[in-house]
Design a protein around this motif. Structure first.
Motif, PDB file in Angstrom:
ATOM      1  N   TYR A 194      -4.781  11.312   8.250  1.00 34.37           N
ATOM      2  CA  TYR A 194      -3.934  11.209   7.078  1.00 34.37           C
ATOM      3  C   TYR A 194      -2.568  10.624   7.470  1.00 34.37           C
ATOM      4  CZ  TYR A 194      -6.857  13.424   3.545  1.00 34.37           C
ATOM      5  OH  TYR A 194      -7.826  13.688   2.614  1.00 34.37           O
ATOM      6  N   SER A 195      -2.000   9.850   6.558  1.00 36.36           N
ATOM      7  CA  SER A 195      -0.752   9.166   6.908  1.00 36.36           C
ATOM      8  C   SER A 195       0.388   9.473   5.957  1.00 36.36           C
ATOM      9  CB  SER A 195      -0.992   7.647   6.948  1.00 36.36           C
ATOM     10  OG  SER A 195      -1.123   7.140   5.650  1.00 36.36           O
ATOM     11  N   PHE A 196       0.111  10.218   4.880  1.00 31.84           N
ATOM     12  CA  PHE A 196       1.137  10.425   3.855  1.00 31.84           C
ATOM     13  C   PHE A 196       2.418  11.046   4.425  1.00 31.84           C
ATOM     14  CE2 PHE A 196       3.266  12.298   0.255  1.00 31.84           C
ATOM     15  CZ  PHE A 196       3.122  11.350  -0.727  1.00 31.84           C
TER      16      PHE A 196
ATOM     17  N   GLY B 173       0.860  -1.190   0.000  1.00 30.45           N
ATOM     18  CA  GLY B 173       0.000   0.000   0.000  1.00 30.45           C
ATOM     19  C   GLY B 173       0.887   1.227   0.000  1.00 30.45           C
ATOM     20  N   LEU B 174       0.400   2.296   0.625  1.00 26.90           N
ATOM     21  CA  LEU B 174       1.162   3.545   0.622  1.00 26.90           C
ATOM     22  C   LEU B 174       2.490   3.399   1.367  1.00 26.90           C
ATOM     23  CD1 LEU B 174       1.273   6.569  -0.043  1.00 26.90           C
ATOM     24  CD2 LEU B 174       0.162   6.994   2.155  1.00 26.90           C
ATOM     25  N   ALA B 175       2.433   2.943   2.625  1.00 27.51           N
ATOM     26  CA  ALA B 175       3.649   2.902   3.443  1.00 27.51           C
ATOM     27  C   ALA B 175       4.663   1.899   2.889  1.00 27.51           C
ATOM     28  CB  ALA B 175       3.291   2.559   4.888  1.00 27.51           C
TER      29      ALA B 175
ATOM     30  N   TRP C 296      -4.187  10.055  -2.871  1.00 20.65           N
ATOM     31  CA  TRP C 296      -3.582  10.552  -1.618  1.00 20.65           C
ATOM     32  C   TRP C 296      -3.146  11.989  -1.848  1.00 20.65           C
ATOM     33  CZ3 TRP C 296      -1.474   5.665  -3.276  1.00 20.65           C
ATOM     34  CH2 TRP C 296      -1.869   4.580  -2.501  1.00 20.65           C
ATOM     35  N   SER C 297      -3.614  12.884  -1.014  1.00 21.32           N
ATOM     36  CA  SER C 297      -3.242  14.289  -1.188  1.00 21.32           C
ATOM     37  C   SER C 297      -2.476  14.781   0.025  1.00 21.32           C
ATOM     38  CB  SER C 297      -4.493  15.133  -1.396  1.00 21.32           C
ATOM     39  OG  SER C 297      -5.168  14.668  -2.545  1.00 21.32           O
TER      40      SER C 297
ATOM     41  N   GLU D  94       2.598  -8.181  -1.805  1.00 19.58           N
ATOM     42  CA  GLU D  94       1.250  -7.582  -1.811  1.00 19.58           C
ATOM     43  C   GLU D  94       0.230  -8.651  -2.213  1.00 19.58           C
ATOM     44  OE1 GLU D  94      -0.461  -4.768  -1.039  1.00 19.58           O
ATOM     45  OE2 GLU D  94      -2.196  -5.762  -1.933  1.00 19.58           O
ATOM     46  N   GLN D  95      -0.893  -8.660  -1.478  1.00 21.88           N
ATOM     47  CA  GLN D  95      -1.887  -9.703  -1.750  1.00 21.88           C
ATOM     48  C   GLN D  95      -2.689  -9.443  -3.042  1.00 21.88           C
ATOM     49  OE1 GLN D  95      -4.584  -9.782   1.585  1.00 21.88           O
ATOM     50  NE2 GLN D  95      -5.346  -7.727   1.231  1.00 21.88           N
TER      51      GLN D  95
ATOM     52  N   THR E  91      -0.175   2.764   8.735  1.00 24.25           N
ATOM     53  CA  THR E  91      -1.310   2.741   9.657  1.00 24.25           C
ATOM     54  C   THR E  91      -1.205   1.565  10.626  1.00 24.25           C
ATOM     55  OG1 THR E  91      -2.559   1.563   7.968  1.00 24.25           O
ATOM     56  CG2 THR E  91      -2.884   3.932   8.100  1.00 24.25           C
TER      57      THR E  91
ATOM     58  N   VAL F 142       0.135 -12.792   2.818  1.00 26.98           N
ATOM     59  CA  VAL F 142       0.961 -13.173   3.972  1.00 26.98           C
ATOM     60  C   VAL F 142       0.052 -13.825   5.012  1.00 26.98           C
ATOM     61  CG1 VAL F 142       2.333 -12.267   5.888  1.00 26.98           C
ATOM     62  CG2 VAL F 142       2.581 -11.278   3.590  1.00 26.98           C
TER      63      VAL F 142
ATOM     64  N   ARG G 131      -8.106   1.680   5.781  1.00 25.88           N
ATOM     65  CA  ARG G 131      -7.316   1.327   4.614  1.00 25.88           C
ATOM     66  C   ARG G 131      -6.712   2.567   3.991  1.00 25.88           C
ATOM     67  NH1 ARG G 131      -7.865  -1.170   0.253  1.00 25.88           N
ATOM     68  NH2 ARG G 131      -9.617  -0.016  -0.472  1.00 25.88           N
TER      69      ARG G 131
HETATM   70  C1  LIG Z   1     -10.000   6.247   0.127  1.00 18.06           C
HETATM   71  C2  LIG Z   1      -8.941   6.802   1.025  1.00 18.06           C
HETATM   72  C3  LIG Z   1      -8.342   8.007   0.720  1.00 18.06           C
HETATM   73  C4  LIG Z   1      -7.355   8.530   1.559  1.00 18.06           C
HETATM   74  N1  LIG Z   1      -6.795   9.725   1.234  1.00 18.06           N
HETATM   75  C5  LIG Z   1      -5.744  10.165   1.967  1.00 18.06           C
HETATM   76  C6  LIG Z   1      -5.067  11.351   1.576  1.00 18.06           C
HETATM   77  O1  LIG Z   1      -5.493  12.052   0.651  1.00 18.06           O
HETATM   78  N2  LIG Z   1      -3.947  11.730   2.266  1.00 18.06           N
HETATM   79  C7  LIG Z   1      -3.484  10.984   3.317  1.00 18.06           C
HETATM   80  O2  LIG Z   1      -2.434  11.315   3.896  1.00 18.06           O
HETATM   81  N3  LIG Z   1      -4.161   9.901   3.739  1.00 18.06           N
HETATM   82  C8  LIG Z   1      -5.267   9.460   3.091  1.00 18.06           C
HETATM   83  N4  LIG Z   1      -5.914   8.335   3.495  1.00 18.06           N
HETATM   84  C9  LIG Z   1      -5.530   7.720   4.773  1.00 18.06           C
HETATM   85  C10 LIG Z   1      -4.265   6.828   4.676  1.00 18.06           C
HETATM   86  O3  LIG Z   1      -3.173   7.601   4.262  1.00 18.06           O
HETATM   87  C11 LIG Z   1      -4.440   5.674   3.732  1.00 18.06           C
HETATM   88  O4  LIG Z   1      -5.367   4.827   4.326  1.00 18.06           O
HETATM   89  C12 LIG Z   1      -3.138   4.908   3.390  1.00 18.06           C
HETATM   90  O5  LIG Z   1      -3.373   4.151   2.246  1.00 18.06           O
HETATM   91  C13 LIG Z   1      -2.644   4.036   4.515  1.00 18.06           C
HETATM   92  O6  LIG Z   1      -1.417   3.447   4.118  1.00 18.06           O
HETATM   93  P1  LIG Z   1      -0.909   2.031   4.606  1.00 18.06           P
HETATM   94  O7  LIG Z   1       0.231   1.668   3.761  1.00 18.06           O
HETATM   95  O8  LIG Z   1      -0.757   2.009   6.073  1.00 18.06           O
HETATM   96  O9  LIG Z   1      -2.125   1.041   4.307  1.00 18.06           O
HETATM   97  P2  LIG Z   1      -2.695   0.624   2.895  1.00 18.06           P
HETATM   98  O10 LIG Z   1      -2.425   1.676   1.890  1.00 18.06           O
HETATM   99  O11 LIG Z   1      -4.097   0.171   3.107  1.00 18.06           O
HETATM  100  O12 LIG Z   1      -1.804  -0.622   2.485  1.00 18.06           O
HETATM  101  C14 LIG Z   1      -1.899  -1.885   3.068  1.00 18.06           C
HETATM  102  C15 LIG Z   1      -1.588  -2.899   1.977  1.00 18.06           C
HETATM  103  O13 LIG Z   1      -1.380  -4.177   2.564  1.00 18.06           O
HETATM  104  C16 LIG Z   1      -1.997  -5.152   1.755  1.00 18.06           C
HETATM  105  N5  LIG Z   1      -2.274  -6.308   2.602  1.00 18.06           N
HETATM  106  C17 LIG Z   1      -3.155  -6.403   3.623  1.00 18.06           C
HETATM  107  N6  LIG Z   1      -3.120  -7.624   4.150  1.00 18.06           N
HETATM  108  C18 LIG Z   1      -2.197  -8.337   3.451  1.00 18.06           C
HETATM  109  C19 LIG Z   1      -1.711  -9.665   3.539  1.00 18.06           C
HETATM  110  N7  LIG Z   1      -2.178 -10.528   4.445  1.00 18.06           N
HETATM  111  N8  LIG Z   1      -0.750 -10.052   2.673  1.00 18.06           N
HETATM  112  C20 LIG Z   1      -0.257  -9.189   1.723  1.00 18.06           C
HETATM  113  N9  LIG Z   1      -0.697  -7.909   1.599  1.00 18.06           N
HETATM  114  C21 LIG Z   1      -1.648  -7.495   2.464  1.00 18.06           C
HETATM  115  C22 LIG Z   1      -3.268  -4.447   1.245  1.00 18.06           C
HETATM  116  O14 LIG Z   1      -3.793  -5.087   0.097  1.00 18.06           O
HETATM  117  C23 LIG Z   1      -2.738  -3.055   0.983  1.00 18.06           C
HETATM  118  O15 LIG Z   1      -2.254  -2.900  -0.337  1.00 18.06           O
HETATM  119  C24 LIG Z   1      -6.941   7.816   2.719  1.00 18.06           C
HETATM  120  C25 LIG Z   1      -7.583   6.624   3.027  1.00 18.06           C
HETATM  121  C26 LIG Z   1      -8.578   6.130   2.205  1.00 18.06           C
HETATM  122  C27 LIG Z   1      -9.269   4.843   2.574  1.00 18.06           C
END
Ligand SMILES: Cc1cc2nc3c(=O)[nH]c(=O)nc-3n(C[C@H](O)[C@H](O)[C@H](O)COP(=O)(O)OP(=O)(O)OC[C@H]3O[C@@H](n4cnc5c(N)ncnc54)[C@H](O)[C@@H]3O)c2cc1C
Length: 399
Positions: free
Chosen positions: A278-280, A14-16, A48-49, A37-38, A267, A116, A399
């Motif tokens: 927001y997490s960016f 995902g993002l992180a 993401w902004s 990635e799954q 997250t 995973v 998410r």
């Molecule tokens: C629609 C939306 C818009 C957003 N817009 C913003 C924004 O504009 N600015 C901002 O700063 N924040 C925004 N956020 C909040 C936050 O930044 C996001 O949720 C961000 O994507 C979180 O990043 P992450 O990497 O922690 O999780 P995610 O981006 O959700 O990434 C997690 C990844 O892990 C994968 N995964 C999960 N389980 C498994 C497994 N068992 N095996 C393999 N892979 C797996 C998932 O498929 C996913 O790709 C937004 C959130 C949402 C839902």
């Protein structure tokens, strides 16, 4: 014998996870990384902004290629006043993230469609039985809710509208709070991607995590009508129910993870702004920090990520207090008044606030004067309460 081996296995593209992969690829080419990635695509469905001042100058090289669209300022609108702010604003799309990560990493460092099942600091088991041996593992799989934390929700539905005639917006409208106040504090957010293309998001700071999608779609349509925009088609839609954090027990949250000792990012490590969710900015900062570490053993990385996340939690105290203040306001109009007042403050303060770097003087200024909700009363009304932020079920995925 493991099926794959790497110096660093990053779980979740995902993002992180993707930012860590890009940062390592660029600044630590000595390391063999594997991003797991799954789904078939990286980054899910997101726009993401962020404000460009959220990202430190030294980190901008990492982010620059990801930017799909940028604007030189933004607007906010409230019943009592409108304001144009000059802070540049930018958006990253998951489509672009996916393309750039694939191009940078190459096929050998990427495993998509791989779920995973279990992880330890130096080993990963996939659901299909394959295994990964790694010098270190970092878990960026996102989360469903935040166990041991309380607060409310920021929920939204966003739609990319293609219009028959230009919308006339020159820059993003980060908050249009002139709309009816329903289901908490409500505002509409607009990103003009091209003259006839505008992303419109109907957003709520609400006590209720449920999303009524047909109703929200209609409200996006009503907003477009009110703006005089005629919709030709809807080309993209995203929804989110993000926890807004008012309080909690960080150590209990950290220890509730199913894979003890494994380093965490994004997250999954609660690296979010407690009030905006927001997490960016934090994802960029943490990815860049990881590139500076000498000891990349799994156990050491686990400890490092814990201390980074605990430090972030301590630094979020002020935002959690503001969340209590916001949610302590029972009536939606009072919540709107909190934000309306915030947007009368100096631009530099607003930038530092969103970047997660408010100084003591900034904090005093935010609370000074006459907050629409008395701080003491607001804190008392939510102190020790708020809503549990986990488990949230499907609608409440963070998410
Ligand atoms: C629609 C939306 C818009 C957003 N817009 C913003 C924004 O504009 N600015 C901002 O700063 N924040 C925004 N956020 C909040 C936050 O930044 C996001 O949720 C961000 O994507 C979180 O990043 P992450 O990497 O922690 O999780 P995610 O981006 O959700 O990434 C997690 C990844 O892990 C994968 N995964 C999960 N389980 C498994 C497994 N068992 N095996 C393999 N892979 C797996 C998932 O498929 C996913 O790709 C937004 C959130 C949402 C839902």
């Amino acid at each position: 014998m493991a099926n794959f081996s790497s110096d660093l296995a990053i779980l979740g593209g995902g993002l992180a996870g993707s930012l860590i992969a890009l940062a390592m690829n660029r600044y630590r080419p000595d390391l063999r990384i594997l991003l797991v990635e799954q789904e078939d695509r990286l980054g899910g469905d997101h726009v993401w902004s962020f404000f460009e001042t959220d990202v430190a100058p030294a980190h901008r090289d990492l982010v620059e290629p990801l930017i799909a669209r940028r604007w030189s300022g933004y607007e906010v609108h409230f019943p009592g006043h409108s304001r144009l702010l000059s802070t540049p604003y930018a958006s990253v799309t998951s489509e672009r993230l996916d393309a750039l990560v694939r191009a940078a990493l190459g096929a050998n460092a990427l495993l998509t469609g791989a779920q995973v099942a279990e992880a330890s600091p130096d080993r990963v088991a996939l659901a299909d039985g394959r295994t990964i041996a790694a010098g270190a593992v970092i878990d960026a799989r996102g989360i469903r809710g935040l166990p041991h934390m309380t607060g409310g929700w920021q929920k939204f539905l966003g739609r990319m509208l293609r219009l028959s005639v230009p919308h006339g917006l020159e820059r993003p409208v980060v908050m249009d709070a002139r709309v009816d106040q329903l289901d908490g504090y409500r505002f509409v957010y607009c990103l003009p991607f091209s003259p006839r293309e505008v992303f419109v998001e109907d957003t709520y700071y609400s006590d209720d995590p449920r999303l009524d999608l047909p109703v929200l779609r209609k409200r996006v349509g009503d907003y477009a009508d009110a703006m005089g925009w005629h919709i030709d088609s809807v080309t993209y839609e995203e929804t989110g129910v993000l926890p807004v954090i008012a309080g909690g027990d960080f150590e209990k949250f950290w220890n509730s993870a199913p894979d003890p000792g494994v380093a965490r990012a994004g997250t999954r490590a609660a690296l979010v702004n407690p009030m905006t969710s927001y997490s960016f900015p934090d994802a960029v900062r943490f990815a860049m920090h990881l590139t500076t570490l000498d000891n990349l053993s799994g156990v050491s990385l686990g400890r490092r990520s814990h201390s980074w996340a605990a430090n972030h939690w301590r630094g979020g105290r002020f935002y959690r207090m503001l969340t209590r203040m916001l949610f302590g306001a029972a009536r939606p109009e009072e919540r709107r008044a909190v934000l309306e007042r915030f947007y009368t403050l100096p631009e530099g303060l607003i930038e530092r606030f969103y970047a997660g770097r408010p100084g003591l003087a900034d904090m005093a200024r935010v609370l000074a004067g006459k907050p629409p909700v008395p701080v003491g009363a607001a804190m008392a009304s939510l102190a020790g309460r708020g809503y549990p932020l986990a488990p949230l079920g499907r609608a409440g995925d963070l998410r």
